[in-house]
Design a protein around this motif. Structure first.
Motif, PDB file in Angstrom:
ATOM      1  N   GLY A  28       0.649  -1.446  -0.058  1.00  0.00           N
ATOM      2  CA  GLY A  28      -0.037   0.104  -0.013  1.00  0.00           C
ATOM      3  C   GLY A  28       0.899   1.345  -0.124  1.00  0.00           C
ATOM      4  O   GLY A  28       1.569   1.319  -0.767  1.00  0.00           O
ATOM      5  N   PRO A  29       0.306   2.114   0.854  1.00  0.00           N
ATOM      6  CA  PRO A  29       1.217   3.449   0.892  1.00  0.00           C
ATOM      7  C   PRO A  29       2.601   3.417   1.500  1.00  0.00           C
ATOM      8  O   PRO A  29       3.667   4.495   1.476  1.00  0.00           O
ATOM      9  CB  PRO A  29       0.412   4.203   1.711  1.00  0.00           C
ATOM     10  N   ALA A  30       3.044   2.244   2.054  1.00  0.00           N
ATOM     11  CA  ALA A  30       4.420   2.152   2.508  1.00  0.00           C
ATOM     12  C   ALA A  30       5.365   2.100   1.509  1.00  0.00           C
ATOM     13  O   ALA A  30       5.158   1.338   0.337  1.00  0.00           O
ATOM     14  CB  ALA A  30       4.581   0.921   3.358  1.00  0.00           C
ATOM     15  N   VAL A  31       6.369   2.946   1.272  1.00  0.00           N
ATOM     16  CA  VAL A  31       7.433   2.982   0.359  1.00  0.00           C
ATOM     17  C   VAL A  31       8.857   2.566   0.816  1.00  0.00           C
ATOM     18  O   VAL A  31       9.517   2.256  -0.090  1.00  0.00           O
ATOM     19  CB  VAL A  31       7.418   4.435  -0.326  1.00  0.00           C
ATOM     20  N   ALA A  32       9.031   2.508   2.033  1.00  0.00           N
ATOM     21  CA  ALA A  32      10.261   2.116   2.563  1.00  0.00           C
ATOM     22  C   ALA A  32      10.403   1.914   4.029  1.00  0.00           C
ATOM     23  O   ALA A  32       9.402   2.082   4.712  1.00  0.00           O
ATOM     24  CB  ALA A  32      11.407   3.339   2.049  1.00  0.00           C
ATOM     25  N   LEU A  33      11.443   1.564   4.542  1.00  0.00           N
ATOM     26  CA  LEU A  33      11.616   1.434   5.966  1.00  0.00           C
ATOM     27  C   LEU A  33      12.652   2.562   6.244  1.00  0.00           C
ATOM     28  O   LEU A  33      13.717   2.707   5.639  1.00  0.00           O
ATOM     29  CB  LEU A  33      12.278   0.189   6.301  1.00  0.00           C
ATOM     30  N   SER A  34      12.450   3.329   7.301  1.00  0.00           N
ATOM     31  CA  SER A  34      13.321   4.398   7.823  1.00  0.00           C
ATOM     32  C   SER A  34      13.902   4.288   9.102  1.00  0.00           C
ATOM     33  O   SER A  34      13.137   3.839  10.212  1.00  0.00           O
ATOM     34  CB  SER A  34      12.524   5.703   7.830  1.00  0.00           C
ATOM     35  N   CYS A  35      14.991   4.501   9.350  1.00  0.00           N
ATOM     36  CA  CYS A  35      15.556   4.297  10.628  1.00  0.00           C
ATOM     37  C   CYS A  35      15.261   5.609  11.635  1.00  0.00           C
ATOM     38  O   CYS A  35      15.305   6.830  11.073  1.00  0.00           O
ATOM     39  CB  CYS A  35      17.108   4.482  10.553  1.00  0.00           C
ATOM     40  N   ARG A  36      14.819   5.336  12.864  1.00  0.00           N
ATOM     41  CA  ARG A  36      14.220   6.288  13.782  1.00  0.00           C
ATOM     42  C   ARG A  36      15.330   7.096  14.181  1.00  0.00           C
ATOM     43  O   ARG A  36      15.206   8.098  14.762  1.00  0.00           O
ATOM     44  CB  ARG A  36      13.385   5.584  15.005  1.00  0.00           C
ATOM     45  N   GLU A  37      16.458   6.549  14.040  1.00  0.00           N
ATOM     46  CA  GLU A  37      17.896   7.162  14.542  1.00  0.00           C
ATOM     47  C   GLU A  37      18.493   8.065  13.787  1.00  0.00           C
ATOM     48  O   GLU A  37      18.337   9.452  13.981  1.00  0.00           O
ATOM     49  CB  GLU A  37      18.749   6.280  15.156  1.00  0.00           C
ATOM     50  N   CYS A  38      18.652   7.532  12.488  1.00  0.00           N
ATOM     51  CA  CYS A  38      19.700   8.332  11.771  1.00  0.00           C
ATOM     52  C   CYS A  38      18.688   8.686  10.522  1.00  0.00           C
ATOM     53  O   CYS A  38      19.478   9.551   9.577  1.00  0.00           O
ATOM     54  CB  CYS A  38      21.035   7.679  11.233  1.00  0.00           C
ATOM     55  N   GLY A  39      17.881   8.394  10.361  1.00  0.00           N
ATOM     56  CA  GLY A  39      16.782   8.562   8.796  1.00  0.00           C
ATOM     57  C   GLY A  39      17.204   7.536   7.852  1.00  0.00           C
ATOM     58  O   GLY A  39      16.715   7.901   6.475  1.00  0.00           O
ATOM     59  N   HIS A  40      18.166   6.699   7.755  1.00  0.00           N
ATOM     60  CA  HIS A  40      18.528   5.939   6.713  1.00  0.00           C
ATOM     61  C   HIS A  40      17.636   5.165   6.137  1.00  0.00           C
ATOM     62  O   HIS A  40      16.736   4.546   6.968  1.00  0.00           O
ATOM     63  CB  HIS A  40      19.936   5.166   6.986  1.00  0.00           C
ATOM     64  N   ARG A  41      17.199   4.978   4.960  1.00  0.00           N
ATOM     65  CA  ARG A  41      16.290   4.167   4.125  1.00  0.00           C
ATOM     66  C   ARG A  41      16.736   2.956   3.773  1.00  0.00           C
ATOM     67  O   ARG A  41      17.948   3.208   3.103  1.00  0.00           O
ATOM     68  CB  ARG A  41      15.393   5.062   3.271  1.00  0.00           C
ATOM     69  N   VAL A  42      15.848   1.898   3.789  1.00  0.00           N
ATOM     70  CA  VAL A  42      16.098   0.827   2.998  1.00  0.00           C
ATOM     71  C   VAL A  42      14.887   0.521   2.368  1.00  0.00           C
ATOM     72  O   VAL A  42      13.913   0.707   2.790  1.00  0.00           O
ATOM     73  CB  VAL A  42      16.741  -0.429   3.925  1.00  0.00           C
ATOM     74  N   PRO A  43      14.929  -0.420   1.324  1.00  0.00           N
ATOM     75  CA  PRO A  43      13.497  -0.987   0.843  1.00  0.00           C
ATOM     76  C   PRO A  43      12.680  -1.828   1.781  1.00  0.00           C
ATOM     77  O   PRO A  43      13.496  -2.439   2.639  1.00  0.00           O
ATOM     78  CB  PRO A  43      14.014  -2.058  -0.449  1.00  0.00           C
ATOM     79  N   LEU A  44      11.391  -1.912   1.466  1.00  0.00           N
ATOM     80  CA  LEU A  44      10.623  -2.806   2.188  1.00  0.00           C
ATOM     81  C   LEU A  44      11.255  -4.206   2.180  1.00  0.00           C
ATOM     82  O   LEU A  44      11.539  -4.826   1.085  1.00  0.00           O
ATOM     83  CB  LEU A  44       9.347  -2.724   1.620  1.00  0.00           C
TER      84      LEU A  44
END
Length: 438
Positions: A28-44
């Motif tokens: 759905g609207p989820a586009v990535a996983l984001s780190c709550r500490e540094c903001g780094h994003r990785v694919p789902l």
């Protein structure tokens, strides 16, 4: 300081599969996983810790293009379960058509009798999640995790659990036609053991407490024996945790699309509290509720109160404790989201408090006597802390207050085992009168 606060999670993340290539999935609207500490994003994907800093990952969304009134109408015309909020969750658009327990849309009870007992004049409500399919809020988070497990092709659904989650996973897997194998501390309440086992999956007791169970599950993820396993609260945690947002959505919708002034939430890992806060902020950002201040309060049992202890001491670090409380569903001595709970309580002007086991039992009886709601021990913790916060002047009795009951008292009967018959009489009116019942 923040990295020190996440040291416990880092030790769990050694087996993270962040580098694994995962095919594109529809969540759905989820586009990535984001780190709550540094903001780094990785694919789902089935990843729970940041490869850069070991911080926790959470679902990131693209809500652009949503029209507020159209979204409101879409929600209100949706099914009477959490899938009415599918546009705000990491699930495919056809989620409601798949075999699932379909939890949610539980009662928000206006607790006027309890309010009178506690001296609350601004409106007191109990969000009673004992009405879910396996009688706890865990059905919400497992429903989310199940959709992620399907998307990533897992064949076995698993978890580490203090009881309620074990039952929710067993039931959800049975409905979905998946294998389940769940792990619990060996000394859980018998009611929760039976409820987890009855769904036909494998139930394994681990000698030790919940933190020992969780460490074992983290090791199993990195072993070939765990291949194809989706651990709802470990490698599927970023999706699982989003289920708690639906509590925030429902509370606000049931209040007429407005924020509560104050909300009291039990703390185990702390994830439920942090995601309720996330859900409230999303509703504000989407324009579905008016942006105004709200306060979030956390509730723990004294026998397992690492977050409360840190809050009262003014610390940012949550030091682990060895649990010793009847509130076993909250008995997590090293809560993964503890530091974030501290942040939220302080940011919103709330607090974190704890109560003794005796106060827990008294609060269970108080809620049952005043509102006809039989809460498990976690609900006793929340009601007990609410009463204590009012006495301490930390909760405003003139404000709209919501208290969470996250499970059914039939699961923790031992806590009130001394409750029984008022009298035993002969089947005669004279005996009835002699017992003082007339």
């Amino acid at each position: 300081m923040r990295k020190m606060r996440r040291k416990g999670l880092a030790s769990m993340a050694v087996q993270t599969v962040a580098s694994t290539t995962t095919p594109a999935v529809d969540l759905g609207p989820a586009v990535a996983l984001s780190c709550r500490e540094c903001g780094h994003r990785v694919p789902l994907g089935p990843v729970f810790a940041c490869e850069e800093c070991f911080g926790p990952l959470e679902a990131a969304y693209d809500f652009s293009g949503y029209d507020t009134e159209e979204l409101r109408r879409r929600i209100e015309s949706g099914p009477a379960n959490i899938w009415r909020y599918a546009p705000l969750l990491p699930v495919p658009a056809d989620v409601a058509d798949k075999p699932n327990l379909n939890p949610g849309w539980t009662n928000l009870v206006r607790a006027d009798n309890l309010a009178r007992e506690l001296g609350v004049t601004g409106g007191l409500f109990v969000k009673d999640d004992s009405g879910n399919p396996t009688h706890s809020f865990k059905d919400r988070v497992v429903a989310q995790a199940l959709e992620a497990a399907r998307a990533f092709g897992f064949t076995t659904l698993s978890c580490s659990s203090t009881g309620n989650l074990a039952g929710a996973v067993g039931a959800a897997a049975a409905r979905a036609g998946l294998r389940s194998c769940v792990f619990i501390p060996h000394d859980l309440e018998q009611g929760k053991v039976v409820m987890a086992a009855v769904y036909g999956g494998e139930l394994v007791g681990i000698e030790g407490n919940y933190d020992d169970v969780n460490r074992f599950c983290s090791e199993l993820i990195g072993d070939p024996a765990g291949e194809g396993w989706g651990f709802v609260n470990v490698n599927l945690r970023p999706y699982y945790a989003e289920g708690s947002k639906t509590l925030a959505y429902e509370i606000c919708e049931q209040l007429g699309w407005r924020l509560p002034d104050q909300i009291v939430i039990p703390i185990a890992s702390g994830s439920q509290l942090t995601k309720i806060d996330k859900g409230l902020k999303e509703l504000i950002e989407l324009g579905l509720v008016e942006d105004r201040p709200y306060k979030i309060f956390g509730a723990q049992a004294e026998g397992c109160s690492p977050v409360s202890t840190a809050y009262k001491a003014g610390h940012d670090v949550v030091r682990p404790q060895k649990p010793n409380t009847i509130a076993k569903s909250l008995a997590i001595g090293n809560p993964a989201d503890g530091p974030y709970v501290l942040d939220i309580a302080r940011r919103t002007g709330g607090a974190v408090e704890d109560v003794t086991d005796e106060e827990v039992v008294d609060a269970i009886r108080l809620l049952a006597r005043t509102e006809g709601i039989f809460a498990e021990t976690a609900g006793g913790v929340t009601v007990g802390v609410t009463r204590k916060l009012l006495k301490e002047g930390l909760l405003d009795p003139t404000k709209t207050t919501v208290v969470l009951n996250t499970g059914d008292g039939l699961k923790t009967l031992d806590a009130v085992a001394d409750t029984g018959l008022t009298a035993t009489i002969r089947p005669t009116l004279d005996s009835f009168r002699e017992a003082g019942l007339a």
